[in-house]
Scaffold this active site. Structure first.
Site, PDB file in Angstrom:
ATOM      1  N   LYS A  39       1.024  -1.220   0.061  1.00 16.94           N
ATOM      2  CA  LYS A  39       0.035  -0.162  -0.162  1.00 16.94           C
ATOM      3  C   LYS A  39       0.693   1.212  -0.134  1.00 16.94           C
ATOM      4  O   LYS A  39       0.667   2.185  -0.812  1.00 16.94           O
ATOM      5  CB  LYS A  39      -0.910   0.060   1.171  1.00 16.94           C
ATOM      6  CG  LYS A  39      -1.794   0.962   1.259  1.00 16.94           C
ATOM      7  CD  LYS A  39      -2.985   1.110   2.431  1.00 16.94           C
ATOM      8  CE  LYS A  39      -3.746  -0.189   2.650  1.00 16.94           C
ATOM      9  NZ  LYS A  39      -4.251  -0.239   4.125  1.00 16.94           N
ATOM     10  N   GLU A  44      10.111  -5.958   3.872  1.00 20.67           N
ATOM     11  CA  GLU A  44      10.104  -7.337   3.468  1.00 20.67           C
ATOM     12  C   GLU A  44       9.747  -7.517   1.934  1.00 20.67           C
ATOM     13  O   GLU A  44      10.392  -8.183   1.267  1.00 20.67           O
ATOM     14  CB  GLU A  44       9.213  -8.077   4.230  1.00 20.67           C
ATOM     15  CG  GLU A  44       9.585  -8.434   5.651  1.00 20.67           C
ATOM     16  CD  GLU A  44       8.852  -7.197   6.629  1.00 20.67           C
ATOM     17  OE1 GLU A  44       8.657  -7.712   7.777  1.00 20.67           O
ATOM     18  OE2 GLU A  44       8.405  -6.421   5.904  1.00 20.67           O
ATOM     19  N   GLY A 102      -4.993  -4.464   5.874  1.00 15.78           N
ATOM     20  CA  GLY A 102      -4.305  -5.483   5.001  1.00 15.78           C
ATOM     21  C   GLY A 102      -5.179  -6.783   5.186  1.00 15.78           C
ATOM     22  O   GLY A 102      -5.358  -7.774   4.323  1.00 15.78           O
ATOM     23  N   ARG A 103      -5.622  -7.281   6.469  1.00  9.15           N
ATOM     24  CA  ARG A 103      -6.314  -8.428   6.856  1.00  9.15           C
ATOM     25  C   ARG A 103      -7.695  -8.601   6.304  1.00  9.15           C
ATOM     26  O   ARG A 103      -8.110  -9.676   6.288  1.00  9.15           O
ATOM     27  CB  ARG A 103      -6.211  -8.586   8.517  1.00  9.15           C
ATOM     28  CG  ARG A 103      -6.702  -7.563   8.973  1.00  9.15           C
ATOM     29  CD  ARG A 103      -6.589  -7.872  10.676  1.00  9.15           C
ATOM     30  NE  ARG A 103      -6.841  -6.511  11.472  1.00  9.15           N
ATOM     31  CZ  ARG A 103      -6.126  -5.574  11.617  1.00  9.15           C
ATOM     32  NH1 ARG A 103      -5.153  -5.213  11.020  1.00  9.15           N
ATOM     33  NH2 ARG A 103      -6.780  -4.716  12.353  1.00  9.15           N
ATOM     34  N   GLU A 123      -4.990  -9.827  15.176  1.00  2.00           N
ATOM     35  CA  GLU A 123      -4.409  -8.392  14.683  1.00  2.00           C
ATOM     36  C   GLU A 123      -5.530  -7.466  14.779  1.00  2.00           C
ATOM     37  O   GLU A 123      -5.371  -6.455  15.308  1.00  2.00           O
ATOM     38  CB  GLU A 123      -3.922  -8.521  13.497  1.00  2.00           C
ATOM     39  CG  GLU A 123      -3.025  -7.234  13.173  1.00  2.00           C
ATOM     40  CD  GLU A 123      -2.399  -7.450  11.687  1.00  2.00           C
ATOM     41  OE1 GLU A 123      -1.196  -8.012  11.826  1.00  2.00           O
ATOM     42  OE2 GLU A 123      -2.919  -7.090  10.899  1.00  2.00           O
ATOM     43  N   HIS A 128      -4.945 -36.140  14.552  1.00  2.44           N
ATOM     44  CA  HIS A 128      -3.901 -36.914  14.892  1.00  2.44           C
ATOM     45  C   HIS A 128      -2.742 -35.871  15.341  1.00  2.44           C
ATOM     46  O   HIS A 128      -1.640 -36.418  15.429  1.00  2.44           O
ATOM     47  CB  HIS A 128      -3.392 -37.648  13.784  1.00  2.44           C
ATOM     48  CG  HIS A 128      -4.208 -38.791  13.315  1.00  2.44           C
ATOM     49  ND1 HIS A 128      -4.351 -40.017  13.559  1.00  2.44           N
ATOM     50  CD2 HIS A 128      -5.537 -38.630  12.204  1.00  2.44           C
ATOM     51  CE1 HIS A 128      -5.459 -40.802  12.937  1.00  2.44           C
ATOM     52  NE2 HIS A 128      -6.023 -39.910  12.389  1.00  2.44           N
ATOM     53  N   LYS A 157       9.283  -3.811  14.181  1.00  7.51           N
ATOM     54  CA  LYS A 157       9.723  -3.108  12.855  1.00  7.51           C
ATOM     55  C   LYS A 157      10.610  -2.062  13.236  1.00  7.51           C
ATOM     56  O   LYS A 157      11.956  -1.991  12.659  1.00  7.51           O
ATOM     57  CB  LYS A 157       8.694  -2.716  11.988  1.00  7.51           C
ATOM     58  CG  LYS A 157       7.667  -3.867  11.436  1.00  7.51           C
ATOM     59  CD  LYS A 157       6.692  -3.216  10.391  1.00  7.51           C
ATOM     60  CE  LYS A 157       5.800  -4.321   9.971  1.00  7.51           C
ATOM     61  NZ  LYS A 157       4.675  -3.528   9.111  1.00  7.51           N
TER      62      LYS A 157
END
Length: 526
Positions: free
Chosen positions: A212, A218, A269-270, A356, A387, A502
């Site tokens: 954005k 990253e 973002g999410r 978040e 399992h 960050k």
């Protein structure tokens, strides 16, 4: 008039704490249980249903939850959100992800434009671009078609779109909708980018850079990694890359990209899978029509969330029961258990979406709250999880509420009959058995084999994982998280908790460290 109050100040919450607790094992046994399963169900979009028969609720608890929803003004707060009020108080922003899939209320104008029209415009631009790629009108420098799309992004730019792609990959192949294979690069760990690049033909790959701000460390690092790979292959990177970014970012009008598609600050973002963030990669992978069906399913579920009747509003009811479990019954976590391999990464997406959003200890005004808020979310597909961690879920010291997701039909229409039943029937038999086993338990004189039961769960049941049902499922959980944030009086739409690390990482890279930070940096050979 809307008022924003802490949960523990609401009279209906105090009344809820006084309601008699439900003995789940008792009410789920025998004919009582059968009647609950038939009656404790709410229709969802795309032919799905939310069944809460195995939750620790009864008519008295439900009546108290209805009062809580009314006093907390959940319907009014949702309307304020989709009508364009500033709901993200931390960043003083509107919250508009629902507008990417439909107009729920008034026209919302921001930055001088009709935001619904803006999102539709971006979707159309993406559709036009994808169609040209599929038709061979946009090609690599050699005039050859692109066969692979690679998304470069992190957090919400990766988890949601990746989960959605994996959910629809086999469906698209079966239904002749599969256009291009999609890969995802997210981690700044160089092994992530190198591993993806080693599996693709870069000459026939188109890369979607998602940032954005255009400054995400990253993502820009991985972009450089990809550009180096293209350069080393003798290719012009600008013929292989597109950007999904904001109109004001440095990527927006750069010659480094074939095209740029825009998002804005009003979609976190999410919550961005139904925006250009998910739209570009999913439209390239499956075609714009599939993405449109995905949006339609989400829009239908968003409309259900407007219903003032809690018993006809699956996301609101799910949210209320979750708050009851967290704040009255004291359960600290929730497991998301999709009995569908297609949803293998859906729990990972919900981890970010939920934790978040509602992993906050201060209210929307920055004041500390005196009650617990968002639970820890985890999960894996069934039957794999059976399992793995189901031992703790069945007999551990903590009670963990469970959210099952099950579908009557698989995606590929291929199966095998073994011992008188198909694989799909075995899968569905397992989820049905687990719900009852968790709720009712089994008495045994041998304590090691004794199951106390009383472990609550709900299940979302659908016909098949397809674009519409996936969109509805996504919107259900987005709206559940939103309603829970309203109940806890949180701002569910910022994420200051991800920033400190960050900032310190930048100090480490600049060698501006002291104390423990310097020693850890030295230990890691930075």
């Amino acid at each position: 008039m809307i008022t924003w109050n802490n949960l523990d100040t609401l009279e209906s919450f105090k009344e809820l704490s006084d309601v008699k607790k439900v003995n789940l094992a008792e009410v789920m046994t025998g004919e009582n249980g059968a009647e609950r399963v038939k009656n404790y169900s709410v229709p969802m979009a795309a032919g799905m249903a939310y069944n809460y028969a195995a939750k620790q609720v009864d008519d008295d608890v439900l009546e108290a939850l209805k009062k809580l929803a009314k006093e907390a003004q959940l319907t009014e707060k949702y309307a304020a959100l989709y009508n364009g009020e500033v709901i993200n108080t931390g960043e003083k922003r509107l919250v508009l992800h629902q507008l990417t899939r439909g107009q729920l209320g008034d026209t919302v104008t921001a930055d001088g434009v009709d935001k619904r029209a803006f999102y539709v415009e971006q979707q159309q631009k993406i559709a036009d671009f994808a169609n040209k790629v599929h038709a061979g009108q946009i090609t690599n420098a050699a005039g050859e078609k692109f066969t692979t799309v690679v998304q470069i992004g992190i957090g919400g730019s990766d988890l949601g779109p990746r989960a959605m792609y994996l959910a629809l990959e086999n469906w698209a192949k079966k239904n002749d909708k599969f256009k291009m294979e999609a890969k995802f690069i997210s981690n700044v760990d160089p092994d992530d980018a190198a591993g993806v690049l080693s599996t693709i033909d870069v000459a026939h790959s188109i890369f979607v850079l998602v940032s954005k701000s255009g400054t995400t460390l990253e993502t820009l690092t991985n972009e450089s990694f990809v550009k180096d790979a293209l350069k080393n292959a003798g290719l012009d990177a600008s013929r292989h890359m597109i950007a999904v970014t904001s109109e004001t970012s440095p990527l927006a009008k750069s010659d480094d990209y074939l095209a740029a598609f825009f998002m804005d600050d009003y979609i976190g973002g999410r919550y961005s899978s139904t925006s250009a963030v998910g739209g570009a990669v999913l439209s390239l992978a499956f075609g714009p029509e599939v993405f449109a069906d995905f949006l339609a399913g989400a829009a239908e579920e968003d409309s259900l969330a407007k219903n003032e009747d809690v018993m006809q509003n699956p996301a609101m009811l799910d949210a209320l029961i979750g708050v009851y479990e967290r704040n009255i019954l004291g359960y600290p976590s929730t497991a998301v258990l999709p009995y569908s391999q297609a949803l293998s990464r859906f729990p990972a997406h919900l981890q970010q979406l939920d934790m978040e959003s509602n992993g906050k200890s201060v209210n929307r005004f920055g004041e500390p709250v005196d009650y617990v808020t968002g639970p820890v979310i985890f999960g894996e597909p069934g039957t794999n999880g059976q399992h793995s961690f189901y031992q703790l879920l069945h007999q551990g010291t903590d009670i963990v509420p469970l959210q099952f997701i099950g579908f009557k039909n698989n995606q590929m229409d291929t199966d095998v009959v073994i011992q008188g039943s198909t694989s799909q029937q075995k899968l569905c038999a397992n989820v049905a058995a687990q719900i009852v086993a968790f709720a009712c338990g089994k008495a045994d004189d041998n304590n090691n084999k004794n199951f106390e039961g009383g472990r609550p769960s709900s299940i979302i049941i659908g016909e098949q994982v397809n674009p519409a049902s996936l969109g509805a499922l996504l919107a259900h959980f987005e709206n559940k998280v939103m309603f829970q944030g309203f109940l806890w009086n949180l701002n569910s739409f910022d994420q200051e908790g991800v920033q400190l690390g960050k900032v310190l990482a930048k100090r480490v890279l600049a060698h501006e460290t002291d104390g423990a930070l310097k020693v850890f940096s030295d230990l890691l050979n930075i």
